[in-house]
Write an enzyme that holds these catalytic residues in place. Structure first.
Site, PDB file in Angstrom:
ATOM      1  N   GLU A   1      14.013  12.669   8.837  1.00 29.71           N
ATOM      2  CA  GLU A   1      13.990  12.431   6.950  1.00 29.71           C
ATOM      3  C   GLU A   1      13.639  13.942   6.448  1.00 29.71           C
ATOM      4  OE1 GLU A   1      10.649   9.883   6.209  1.00 29.71           O
ATOM      5  OE2 GLU A   1       9.040  11.160   7.116  1.00 29.71           O
TER       6      GLU A   1
ATOM      7  N   LYS B   1      -0.230  -1.664   9.816  1.00 31.26           N
ATOM      8  CA  LYS B   1      -0.291  -0.741  10.906  1.00 31.26           C
ATOM      9  C   LYS B   1      -0.899   0.591  10.486  1.00 31.26           C
ATOM     10  CE  LYS B   1       2.671   2.669  10.104  1.00 31.26           C
ATOM     11  NZ  LYS B   1       3.095   4.073  10.472  1.00 31.26           N
TER      12      LYS B   1
ATOM     13  N   HIS C   1       6.939  -3.143   8.358  1.00 36.26           N
ATOM     14  CA  HIS C   1       7.761  -3.553   7.642  1.00 36.26           C
ATOM     15  C   HIS C   1       8.977  -3.129   8.290  1.00 36.26           C
ATOM     16  CE1 HIS C   1       7.352   0.621   6.320  1.00 36.26           C
ATOM     17  NE2 HIS C   1       8.755   0.690   6.114  1.00 36.26           N
TER      18      HIS C   1
ATOM     19  N   HIS D   1       6.790   1.574  14.437  1.00 33.25           N
ATOM     20  CA  HIS D   1       8.180   1.374  14.282  1.00 33.25           C
ATOM     21  C   HIS D   1       9.267   1.631  15.229  1.00 33.25           C
ATOM     22  CE1 HIS D   1       6.482   1.227  10.264  1.00 33.25           C
ATOM     23  NE2 HIS D   1       6.412   2.691   9.836  1.00 33.25           N
TER      24      HIS D   1
HETATM   25  P1  NDP Z   1      -4.423   5.057   0.508  1.00 40.43           P
HETATM   26  O1  NDP Z   1      -5.235   6.174   1.081  1.00 40.43           O
HETATM   27  O2  NDP Z   1      -3.542   5.800  -0.449  1.00 40.43           O
HETATM   28  O3  NDP Z   1      -5.134   3.903  -0.201  1.00 40.43           O
HETATM   29  C1  NDP Z   1      -5.983   3.181   0.345  1.00 40.43           C
HETATM   30  C2  NDP Z   1      -6.619   2.538  -0.689  1.00 40.43           C
HETATM   31  O4  NDP Z   1      -7.905   2.010  -0.119  1.00 40.43           O
HETATM   32  C3  NDP Z   1      -7.142   3.336  -1.988  1.00 40.43           C
HETATM   33  O5  NDP Z   1      -6.954   2.625  -3.237  1.00 40.43           O
HETATM   34  C4  NDP Z   1      -8.875   3.517  -1.764  1.00 40.43           C
HETATM   35  O6  NDP Z   1      -9.185   3.304  -2.985  1.00 40.43           O
HETATM   36  C5  NDP Z   1      -8.966   1.973  -1.439  1.00 40.43           C
HETATM   37  N1  NDP Z   1     -10.293   2.092  -0.446  1.00 40.43           N
HETATM   38  C6  NDP Z   1     -10.638   2.895   0.396  1.00 40.43           C
HETATM   39  N2  NDP Z   1     -11.911   2.796   0.858  1.00 40.43           N
HETATM   40  C7  NDP Z   1     -12.453   1.413   0.157  1.00 40.43           C
HETATM   41  C8  NDP Z   1     -13.482   0.586   0.290  1.00 40.43           C
HETATM   42  N3  NDP Z   1     -14.361   0.797   1.122  1.00 40.43           N
HETATM   43  N4  NDP Z   1     -13.287  -0.452  -0.366  1.00 40.43           N
HETATM   44  C9  NDP Z   1     -12.384  -0.744  -1.160  1.00 40.43           C
HETATM   45  N5  NDP Z   1     -11.259   0.100  -1.169  1.00 40.43           N
HETATM   46  C10 NDP Z   1     -11.115   1.095  -0.630  1.00 40.43           C
HETATM   47  O7  NDP Z   1      -3.533   4.468   1.852  1.00 40.43           O
HETATM   48  P2  NDP Z   1      -2.111   3.678   1.635  1.00 40.43           P
HETATM   49  O8  NDP Z   1      -1.833   2.965   0.615  1.00 40.43           O
HETATM   50  O9  NDP Z   1      -1.098   4.906   1.983  1.00 40.43           O
HETATM   51  O10 NDP Z   1      -2.247   2.651   2.942  1.00 40.43           O
HETATM   52  C11 NDP Z   1      -2.904   1.583   3.169  1.00 40.43           C
HETATM   53  C12 NDP Z   1      -2.586   0.945   4.518  1.00 40.43           C
HETATM   54  O11 NDP Z   1      -1.183   0.981   4.624  1.00 40.43           O
HETATM   55  C13 NDP Z   1      -2.733   2.046   5.746  1.00 40.43           C
HETATM   56  O12 NDP Z   1      -3.083   1.263   6.760  1.00 40.43           O
HETATM   57  C14 NDP Z   1      -1.600   2.718   6.096  1.00 40.43           C
HETATM   58  O13 NDP Z   1      -1.446   3.075   7.581  1.00 40.43           O
HETATM   59  C15 NDP Z   1      -0.629   1.578   5.517  1.00 40.43           C
HETATM   60  N6  NDP Z   1       0.725   1.993   5.349  1.00 40.43           N
HETATM   61  C16 NDP Z   1       1.149   3.164   4.424  1.00 40.43           C
HETATM   62  C17 NDP Z   1       2.257   3.216   4.151  1.00 40.43           C
HETATM   63  C18 NDP Z   1       2.535   4.111   2.849  1.00 40.43           C
HETATM   64  O14 NDP Z   1       3.707   4.615   2.802  1.00 40.43           O
HETATM   65  N7  NDP Z   1       1.774   4.270   2.119  1.00 40.43           N
HETATM   66  C19 NDP Z   1       3.421   2.846   4.952  1.00 40.43           C
HETATM   67  C20 NDP Z   1       3.164   1.840   6.020  1.00 40.43           C
HETATM   68  C21 NDP Z   1       1.984   1.572   6.299  1.00 40.43           C
HETATM   69  P3  NDP Z   1     -10.254   4.405  -3.430  1.00 40.43           P
HETATM   70  O15 NDP Z   1      -9.478   5.120  -4.754  1.00 40.43           O
HETATM   71  O16 NDP Z   1     -11.460   3.786  -4.113  1.00 40.43           O
HETATM   72  O17 NDP Z   1     -10.696   5.679  -2.359  1.00 40.43           O
END
Ligand code: NDP
Length: 454
Positions: free
Chosen positions: A188, A120, A150, A212
Site C-alpha cells: 500500500e 483481530k 474482514h 489476513h
Molecule cells: P481505536 O484505538 O481507534 O479505538 C478504540 C476505542 O476503544 C476508542 O473509542 C476508545 O475510547 C475505546 N476504549 C478504550 N478503552 C476503553 C475502555 N476501557 N472502555 C470502553 N472503551 C474503551 O482502535 P480501532 O478502532 O482502530 O481498533 C479496534 C479494534 O479493531 C482493534 O482490535 C483493532 O486491532 C481492530 N481493527 C482495526 C482496524 C482499523 O482499521 N482501525 C482494522 C481491523 C481491525 P477512548 O476514546 O475512551 O479511549
C-alpha cells in the site's frame, strides 16, 4: 434477509474502526437501515464521541449511546441487561482491553441471548491466543463467538471458492504440476498516518501476515470443503494450515524492512523512525515477507510467498500464481523472447474490494506470423460485490451465521506458523533492511524471494 430482531452493541464505538469501517458497512445492510437491528454505541465517555455521531449522520443511521467502561465488567453486564432479545456485543476496543474484559467475565455472566464479536488480533502470540480461546470457551459456546477478520468477507477472496471448486479445468491447473510459485501480496501507498500507538508495537508481520494473508493463503490453497457450512470450511482451512510452515530457517525465509524518507504520490513522507511517537529501538518493520512451504501432495515444492508493505510506490493487492513453462514447445513455434512473453505466464486474482475477477495469461499464435507466439490475457471482471467485506461479515454476524468467522484453532495455528520468524526477529537474527518511501520496497536480491515481474 428476515433476520431475528437483534441489538448490536459496539463497545469502543468512538474508535477508528467503528467510524471508518463498521458504520459505513452497517449502512449497506437493509435490516439495519430499516430498523430491524437496534444500534447502540458504547464507550467510556458520557456523551457520544463526535466521530461516532458524524459517521451515523453521514450514513443516515440512528443509534443510541451508552456509557460503559470496558475495564469494569459490571458496567458492561449492566449494559447488556438493559437490552432484551438477541444481542451482539461487538468489541471494537484496543486488543489488550478486549482481552482483559473477556478475562474478567465469569462463566454464566453472558446470558444465552448474547453473542460476542471480537476483532483481530486474537492474542499476541501462540500462548496468549490459546489462553484467549480457553477463556472464551468457558464463557460461551463457540456458536455464539464471532472472530472477525474482514478479509474473509471480501468478495474478491470469496471469488476463489467458485473459481477453484466449480471449474474442474481451473482446479486441475491449481496444482504444483502447473504452478511454480504463488505470491500473496498486499502493498500500500499508505504510510503510518498517525497510527504509531497501534502500529509501532505491532508491525507489518503481525498486522497483515499473521492474520489476513495467512487466511487468504489457506483459502487459496485448501482442498475443497464439502459445503460452505462453517465446520466444513474451518476443517478445510485448518487442514491446509496444519501442513504449512516456514520454507527454511527464518534468516533465509523471512525479510523485514522499514521505510526511510521519500515521496509517495508526490507527497513527502518522513522516515518511519522520524514519525511521531515511533520508538526506533523497537525496530518495527513496515515491510515484511515470508516464504512458506506446504507439505501436501498438491503443493509440495511450490514456494508460497506472503509480502506486505507500507509507503510503497503504488497500491497492489493480489494473489499471483506463476505458471510453469511447458515441458516442450514444438520446434517451429517461436516465442519472441522480448516484450510481453519475456515474463512468465501467470494467473492473477485481485484482493482489493472494488476489483473482482481473474486474469490468466495465455500464449497464442496466429495473429501475425502464425509461427510466432503472442501473450494474451484471458480476463473477466466479477461484477459489483453486493456488499463490502465488513458488510458481508456483519451480515453473517447479525444473522447468526458463522461461516465468515475465524476459528479459534485457525487463529492459534496462524501464530504458530510465524512463531519462528517472530523469535528470530526479536533476537535480531534477521537484519532490518531499508527502502525509500515511494519506492517498490527493499531491493530483492535473493533468488528465493525474487519478485514476480508485473
Ligand atoms: P481505536 O484505538 O481507534 O479505538 C478504540 C476505542 O476503544 C476508542 O473509542 C476508545 O475510547 C475505546 N476504549 C478504550 N478503552 C476503553 C475502555 N476501557 N472502555 C470502553 N472503551 C474503551 O482502535 P480501532 O478502532 O482502530 O481498533 C479496534 C479494534 O479493531 C482493534 O482490535 C483493532 O486491532 C481492530 N481493527 C482495526 C482496524 C482499523 O482499521 N482501525 C482494522 C481491523 C481491525 P477512548 O476514546 O475512551 O479511549
Amino acid at each position: 434477509m428476515g433476520m431475528e430482531p437483534t441489538t448490536l452493541i459496539i463497545l469502543g464505538a468512538g474508535g477508528d474502526l467503528t467510524s471508518r469501517l463498521i458504520v459505513p458497512a452497517l449502512a449497506e445492510i437493509a435490516d439495519v437501515r430499516e430498523g430491524r437491528v437496534v444500534l447502540v454505541g458504547a464507550g467510556r465517555s458520557a456523551e457520544p464521541p463526535e466521530s461516532w455521531t458524524d459517521a451515523l449522520d453521514q450514513h443516515g443511521l440512528k443509534a443510541t449511546w451508552a456509557e460503559a467502561d470496558a475495564s469494569s465488567p459490571g458496567e458492561v453486564l449492566d449494559l447488556l441487561e438493559q437490552h432484551s432479545g438477541r444481542t451482539v456485543l461487538y468489541l471494537a476496543l484496543p486488543p489488550s482491553v478486549t482481552v482483559s474484559l473477556i478475562e474478567s467475565f465469569s462463566p454464566g455472566d453472558l446470558p444465552e441471548r448474547v453473542s460476542l464479536a471480537l476483532e483481530k488480533p486474537f492474542g499476541s502470540d501462540r500462548e496468549s491466543a490459546e489462553s484467549l480461546d480457553r477463556t472464551l470457551a468457558r464463557l460461551l459456546p463457540e456458536s455464539r463467538t464471532f472472530r472477525v477478520d474482514h478479509f474473509l468477507g471480501s468478495a474478491s477472496v470469496l471469488t476463489l471458492l467458485g473459481l477453484r471448486f466449480a471449474n474442474r479445468a481451473i482446479d486441475r491447473l491449481w496444482h504444483r504440476e502447473a504452478i511454480e510459485r504463488i505470491e500473496i501480496v498486499w502493498e500500500e501507498t499508505l504510510a503510518l498516518e498517525g497510527r504509531a500507538g497501534y502500529y509501532d508495537s505491532t508491525g507489518a508481520l503481525v498486522d497483515m501476515v499473521q492474520s489476513h494473508l495467512l487466511l487468504v493463503s489457506a483459502l487459496a490453497l485448501m482442498d475443497a470443503p464439502s459445503s460452505l457450512d462453517v465446520d466444513d470450511v474451518r476443517a478445510a482451512v485448518d487442514d491446509l494450515l496444519s501442513t504449512m510452515s516456514l520454507a527454511d530457517a527464518p534468516d533465509r525465509a523471512s525479510r523485514r524492512a522499514r521505510y526511510t524518507s521519500g515521496d509517495v504520490d508526490g507527497e513527502p513522507v518522513p522516515a518511519y523512525v522520524d514519525e511521531n511517537d515511533v520508538d526506533p529501538e523497537l525496530e518495527t518493520e513496515t515491510w515484511a515477507e515470508i516464504v512458506l512451504e506446504v507439505d501436501h501432495d498438491r503443493w509440495r515444492g511450490v514456494p508460497i510467498v506472503l509480502r506486505t508493505g507500507k509507503a510503497l510506490e503504488r497500491d497492489r493487492s493480489e494473489i499471483v500464481a506463476v505458471l510453469r513453462e511447458p515441458e516442450e514447445v514444438p520446434s517451429g513455434l517461436h516465442e519472441p523472447r522480448s516484450g510481453e512473453t519475456a515474463r512468465p505466464a501467470m494467473v492473477r486474482l485481485p484482493l482489493d474490494e472494488e476489483r473482482l475477477g481473474v486474469e490468466i495469461d495465455i500464449d497464442l499464435n496466429g495473429a501475425g506470423d502464425p509461427r510466432v507466439l503472442e501473450r494474451r490475457v484471458l480476463s473477466t471482471g466479477g461484477g459489483e460485490p453486493r456488499l463490502s467485506a465488513y458488510g458481508e461479515v456483519l451480515t453473517s454476524i447479525l444473522s447468526g451465521d458463522r461461516w465468515l468467522s475465524v476459528g479459534g484453532q485457525t487463529a492459534i495455528r496462524c501464530w504458530e506458523i510465524i512463531e519462528p520468524v517472530l523469535r528470530a526477529w526479536s533476537k535480531g537474527e534477521v537484519v532490518i533492511e531499508e527502502y525509500a518511501a515511494g519506492s517498490s520496497g527493499p531491493v530483492l536480491e535473493r533468488e528465493s524471494t525474487s519478485k514476480v515481474p508485473e
